[in-house]
Scaffold this active site. Structure first.
Site, mmCIF file in Angstrom:
data_model
loop_
_atom_site.group_PDB
_atom_site.id
_atom_site.type_symbol
_atom_site.label_atom_id
_atom_site.label_comp_id
_atom_site.label_asym_id
_atom_site.label_seq_id
_atom_site.Cartn_x
_atom_site.Cartn_y
_atom_site.Cartn_z
ATOM 1 N N HIS A 126 66.149 39.751 69.505
ATOM 2 C CA HIS A 126 65.883 40.471 68.251
ATOM 3 C C HIS A 126 64.598 40.003 67.583
ATOM 4 O O HIS A 126 63.848 40.791 67.021
ATOM 5 C CB HIS A 126 67.066 40.304 67.286
ATOM 6 C CG HIS A 126 68.160 41.274 67.562
ATOM 7 N ND1 HIS A 126 69.480 40.988 67.363
ATOM 8 C CD2 HIS A 126 68.119 42.533 68.039
ATOM 9 C CE1 HIS A 126 70.212 42.041 67.701
ATOM 10 N NE2 HIS A 126 69.402 42.983 68.119
ATOM 11 N N ARG A 167 66.866 57.331 74.561
ATOM 12 C CA ARG A 167 67.963 56.353 74.591
ATOM 13 C C ARG A 167 68.825 56.576 73.350
ATOM 14 O O ARG A 167 68.288 56.778 72.248
ATOM 15 C CB ARG A 167 67.415 54.929 74.609
ATOM 16 C CG ARG A 167 66.733 54.542 75.931
ATOM 17 C CD ARG A 167 66.341 53.065 75.913
ATOM 18 N NE ARG A 167 65.878 52.561 77.194
ATOM 19 C CZ ARG A 167 64.585 52.425 77.533
ATOM 20 N NH1 ARG A 167 63.646 52.785 76.681
ATOM 21 N NH2 ARG A 167 64.266 51.942 78.706
ATOM 22 N N ARG A 198 69.706 60.801 77.231
ATOM 23 C CA ARG A 198 70.500 59.968 78.136
ATOM 24 C C ARG A 198 71.838 59.654 77.481
ATOM 25 O O ARG A 198 71.887 59.212 76.333
ATOM 26 C CB ARG A 198 69.765 58.665 78.444
ATOM 27 C CG ARG A 198 70.607 57.775 79.362
ATOM 28 C CD ARG A 198 69.877 56.562 79.798
ATOM 29 N NE ARG A 198 69.810 55.568 78.732
ATOM 30 C CZ ARG A 198 69.245 54.374 78.885
ATOM 31 N NH1 ARG A 198 68.677 54.065 80.035
ATOM 32 N NH2 ARG A 198 69.219 53.510 77.896
ATOM 33 N N GLU A 224 68.734 54.435 89.385
ATOM 34 C CA GLU A 224 68.415 53.063 88.991
ATOM 35 C C GLU A 224 69.322 52.051 89.676
ATOM 36 O O GLU A 224 69.375 50.894 89.288
ATOM 37 C CB GLU A 224 68.454 52.907 87.469
ATOM 38 C CG GLU A 224 69.703 53.403 86.799
ATOM 39 C CD GLU A 224 69.668 53.232 85.285
ATOM 40 O OE1 GLU A 224 68.743 52.609 84.740
ATOM 41 O OE2 GLU A 224 70.603 53.732 84.630
ATOM 42 N N ASN A 231 63.436 49.721 85.748
ATOM 43 C CA ASN A 231 63.858 48.414 85.211
ATOM 44 C C ASN A 231 65.133 47.944 85.909
ATOM 45 O O ASN A 231 65.232 46.812 86.375
ATOM 46 C CB ASN A 231 64.127 48.493 83.705
ATOM 47 C CG ASN A 231 62.973 49.113 82.951
ATOM 48 O OD1 ASN A 231 61.851 49.114 83.446
ATOM 49 N ND2 ASN A 231 63.237 49.639 81.781
ATOM 50 N N ASP A 232 66.096 48.842 85.980
ATOM 51 C CA ASP A 232 67.343 48.468 86.645
ATOM 52 C C ASP A 232 67.213 48.562 88.160
ATOM 53 O O ASP A 232 67.792 47.757 88.884
ATOM 54 C CB ASP A 232 68.491 49.361 86.151
ATOM 55 C CG ASP A 232 69.063 48.837 84.844
ATOM 56 O OD1 ASP A 232 69.228 47.599 84.728
ATOM 57 O OD2 ASP A 232 69.321 49.636 83.932
ATOM 58 N N ARG A 268 66.814 41.112 85.016
ATOM 59 C CA ARG A 268 65.594 41.585 84.338
ATOM 60 C C ARG A 268 65.314 40.819 83.044
ATOM 61 O O ARG A 268 64.213 40.871 82.508
ATOM 62 C CB ARG A 268 65.669 43.093 84.060
ATOM 63 C CG ARG A 268 66.817 43.480 83.161
ATOM 64 C CD ARG A 268 67.058 44.974 83.162
ATOM 65 N NE ARG A 268 66.471 45.633 82.005
ATOM 66 C CZ ARG A 268 66.686 46.899 81.686
ATOM 67 N NH1 ARG A 268 67.439 47.661 82.458
ATOM 68 N NH2 ARG A 268 66.129 47.431 80.631
ATOM 69 N N CYS A 287 60.908 56.851 84.493
ATOM 70 C CA CYS A 287 60.965 56.518 83.063
ATOM 71 C C CYS A 287 61.101 55.013 82.819
ATOM 72 O O CYS A 287 61.232 54.582 81.681
ATOM 73 C CB CYS A 287 62.084 57.270 82.360
ATOM 74 S SG CYS A 287 63.719 56.789 82.939
HETATM 75 C C1 PEP Z 1 65.569 51.586 83.480
HETATM 76 O O1 PEP Z 1 66.530 50.931 83.876
HETATM 77 O O2 PEP Z 1 64.455 51.622 84.066
HETATM 78 C C2 PEP Z 1 65.670 52.382 82.256
HETATM 79 C C3 PEP Z 1 64.696 53.199 81.882
HETATM 80 O O3 PEP Z 1 66.792 52.218 81.493
HETATM 81 P P1 PEP Z 1 67.025 50.957 80.516
HETATM 82 O O4 PEP Z 1 65.754 50.163 80.465
HETATM 83 O O5 PEP Z 1 67.424 51.543 79.213
HETATM 84 O O6 PEP Z 1 68.145 50.234 81.219
HETATM 85 MG MG MG Z 2 68.518 51.296 83.044
#
Ligand code: PEP
Ligand code: MG
Length: 600
Positions: free
Chosen positions: A194, A301, A337, A436, A459-460, A470, A507
């Site tokens: 945060h 999101r 989403r 993902e 990211n995932d 991550r 994304c």
């Molecule tokens: C991702 O996982 O790349 C993604 C865009 O979703 P988040 O970062 O919200 O998990």
């Molecule tokens: Mg994700």
């Protein structure tokens, strides 16, 4: 020793220079004090008064954050208020008081116990919230010991300073005087802490996860920090400062060039048109995305509607938010989403089970399908907002087509319910999936038969493909979007999406890294969705690198054995197009908030 370097994680971009002010907000030294039976009532009263006092103080901080950083960030303090009033925890403390401990001794005893449980839980979300927990416990203890907030730390008068702490709480971060505090460094914390989010909103360059900072930095040590790369130089030489200044002026020049791209098309020099959309996590990002000419929202999101709240948002609240977002991007799609809940992303009243591995646990689409009472109102809100707007639905973290089929059945049921109830709503919306997980990537051909579109969540996807958390600062180097396994999955997903004739976009954060943008273009991706401040940068790369050149780099990346080879292949292609130093500056620019205070 001059010229030492500390490496942490850049969490809020910008370059800053100044003397260190060490802030030690550790658990205060609480003397063990025991009480008699006659004193119990008075101690319990003291405890109650301290809780009320801290709640009041947190309320004041929340209002201050609302003014300085925005309404969404201020919810952090709502969550802290709930923590400090946690009835189970307070009951346990009261019991210790009844057993003969003073209020502060009992509070410290139970606070340490809770902190140890959270640290040992292996739950990344709980670990991330440890700073919030310590902050409120420390506030309580200081108050029980009769100290006021203002006595805890103070800035020396005079120059601009860089704050160094073991752990930065959001409360401390927001109290900082923006005109005096030019940078932040902490040993604990990651990009999702945060305090990191707040530092970013306040525009203060910050480095977290700088292990050893408290040992190696002394009060007054001159520091030069880069909030993008995470590098901290101790006692920098004149040459270091010169270099930083030169880099900064290159960045500033580039920022001007980037700003110019806002009104330009996302077309490569060899005439290929791309689409750059915006990722919107918080309502505050709607306007910047629209200002930067996002071609719609590729990832909306929705978790902020839940996090830190006491209850789930209503269907009406969600529908009006979705309409508001859509109206900011006339004639462009908005991809909503569904709730990606899990870890601490639940309403406070929801009793989520503690899990040893939350990222491999009960989260996201799994929660939605198990709890239709959460999912159905969201689906209804999407359908209602889609009545006269180009809105699409995207399902996160899918691993098998049965999840898409089940979700679409619920959507259809709710469309019928709305029609029966006479509520104005779309009969259906395009339903796509986030790719993902490696399972979804490998089954892309099957998913394509059940989905209207793919959006790759890198990211995932990187986290699960490489088995690299991550959010783990120690593994940050291993979290590579250039890993050959990732490159091949990216190609496979696109090939299958194209074969089925459905749109495929990216994304994840990868789409806002300049070198990775070249890789994605070379692999054939034509739609990227990125955080609003990164849009000009991504467009700049698109307008600079011809597709034919990017394709050469992607071909080399597909045969590479190591991430470093992929990175090298990408660097080589840009070498002839752009001064490599410009690219290095570009990499440090995604958020374009560089604020620098360097000595002249
Ligand atoms: C991702 O996982 O790349 C993604 C865009 O979703 P988040 O970062 O919200 O998990
Ligand atoms: Mg994700």
């Amino acid at each position: 020793m001059p010229g030492q370097v500390l490496q942490g994680i850049g969490v809020s971009p910008g370059v800053a220079f100044g003397p260190a002010v060490i802030v030690r907000l550790d658990v205060p030294d609480v003397p063990n004090r025991f009480i008699t039976d006659e004193e119990v009532d008075a101690e319990l009263t003291r405890l109650g008064l301290a809780v009320n006092g801290v709640v009041e103080m947190l309320g004041t901080l929340r209002d201050r954050v609302r003014e300085r950083a925005g309404r969404e960030e201020s919810h952090i303090f709502d969550a802290q208020i709930m923590m400090v009033q946690d009835p189970d925890f307070l009951r346990a403390v009261e019991q210790c008081v009844r057993d003969g401990m003073s209020a502060e001794t009992a509070y410290e005893f139970k606070a340490l116990e809770l902190r140890n449980t959270w640290s040992a839980s292996g739950n990344a979300m709980l670990r991330d919230r440890l700073a919030d927990l310590s902050a409120i416990h420390n506030r309580m203890l200081h108050r029980l010991l009769g100290r006021t907030e203002e006595e805890l730390w103070s800035l020396p008068s005079g120059s601009e300073v860089v704050i160094v702490a073991h752990e930065l709480s959001p409360g401390l971060t927001v109290q900082l005087d923006r005109d005096r505090v030019v940078g932040l460094i902490s040993e604990e914390g990651t990009r999702t802490s945060h305090a990191a989010i707040l530092a970013h909103s306040l525009g203060i360059p910050a480095v977290m996860g700088a292990v050893g900072a408290m040992d190696r930095i002394r009060q007054g040590t001159q520091l030069l920090l880069d909030g993008q790369t995470g590098t901290v130089l101790l006692d920098p030489s004149r040459a270091d400062i010169e270099r930083a200044r030169a880099q900064l002026s290159r960045r500033q020049k580039l920022e001007l060039e980037l700003e110019a791209t806002v009104t330009q098309a996302a077309i490569t020099p060899d005439g290929v048109q791309l689409s750059v959309m915006g990722n919107v996590d918080l309502p505050d990002e709607i306007a910047p995305a629209a200002r930067n000419d996002a071609q719609g929202v590729g990832l909306l999101r929705t978790e902020f509607l839940v996090t830190g709240r006491a209850a789930l948002p209503t269907e009406d609240e969600q529908a009006s938010y979705f309409r508001r977002v859509s109206d900011a991007f006339p004639n462009h799609p908005v991809v909503i989403r569904s709730f990606d809940l899990g870890g601490d992303k639940f309403p406070a009243a929801f009793r989520a089970p503690a899990e040893a591995n939350p990222f491999l646990g009960w989260r996201s689409i799994r929660v939605c399908l198990d709890h239709p009472e959460i999912f159905r109102p969201q689906l209804r809100a999407v359908l209602r907002a889609a009545a006269d707007r180009p809105i699409q639905l995207m399902l996160p973290l899918v691993t098998g087509v049965e999840e898409v089929i089940a979700s679409r059945e619920l959507l259809l049921e709710e469309a019928l319910n709305l029609a029966r109830e006479g509520v104005r709503a779309a009969a259906s919306v395009p339903v796509g999936v986030m790719i993902e997980t490696p399972a979804a990537a490998l089954l892309a051909d099957q998913f394509a038969r059940h989905s209207a579109f793919f959006s790759v969540g890198t990211n995932d996807l990187v986290q699960y493909t490489l088995a690299v958390d991550r959010g783990n600062a120690r593994l940050a180097d291993r979290f590579s979007t250039h890993h050959p396994a990732v490159v091949r999955l990216l190609r496979h997903i696109l090939t299958e999406g194209n074969r089925a004739g459905i749109p495929v976009s990216v994304c994840g954060e990868m789409a806002s890294d300049p070198l990775s943008v070249i890789l994605l273009i070379g692999l054939g991706y034509r739609t990227l969705s990125v955080g609003p401040p990164a849009i000009p940068l991504v467009k700049w790369v698109i307008r600079t690198v011809p597709v034919s050149v990017a394709e050469r780099a992607a071909a080399a990346a597909l045969t590479a054995e190591r991430p470093a080879e992929v990175t090298r292949a990408l660097r080589e292609v840009v070498q002839d197009l752009v001064d490599p130093r410009v690219f290095e500056s570009l990499a440090a620019l995604p958020r374009m908030t560089a604020s620098a205070t360097l000595p002249s």
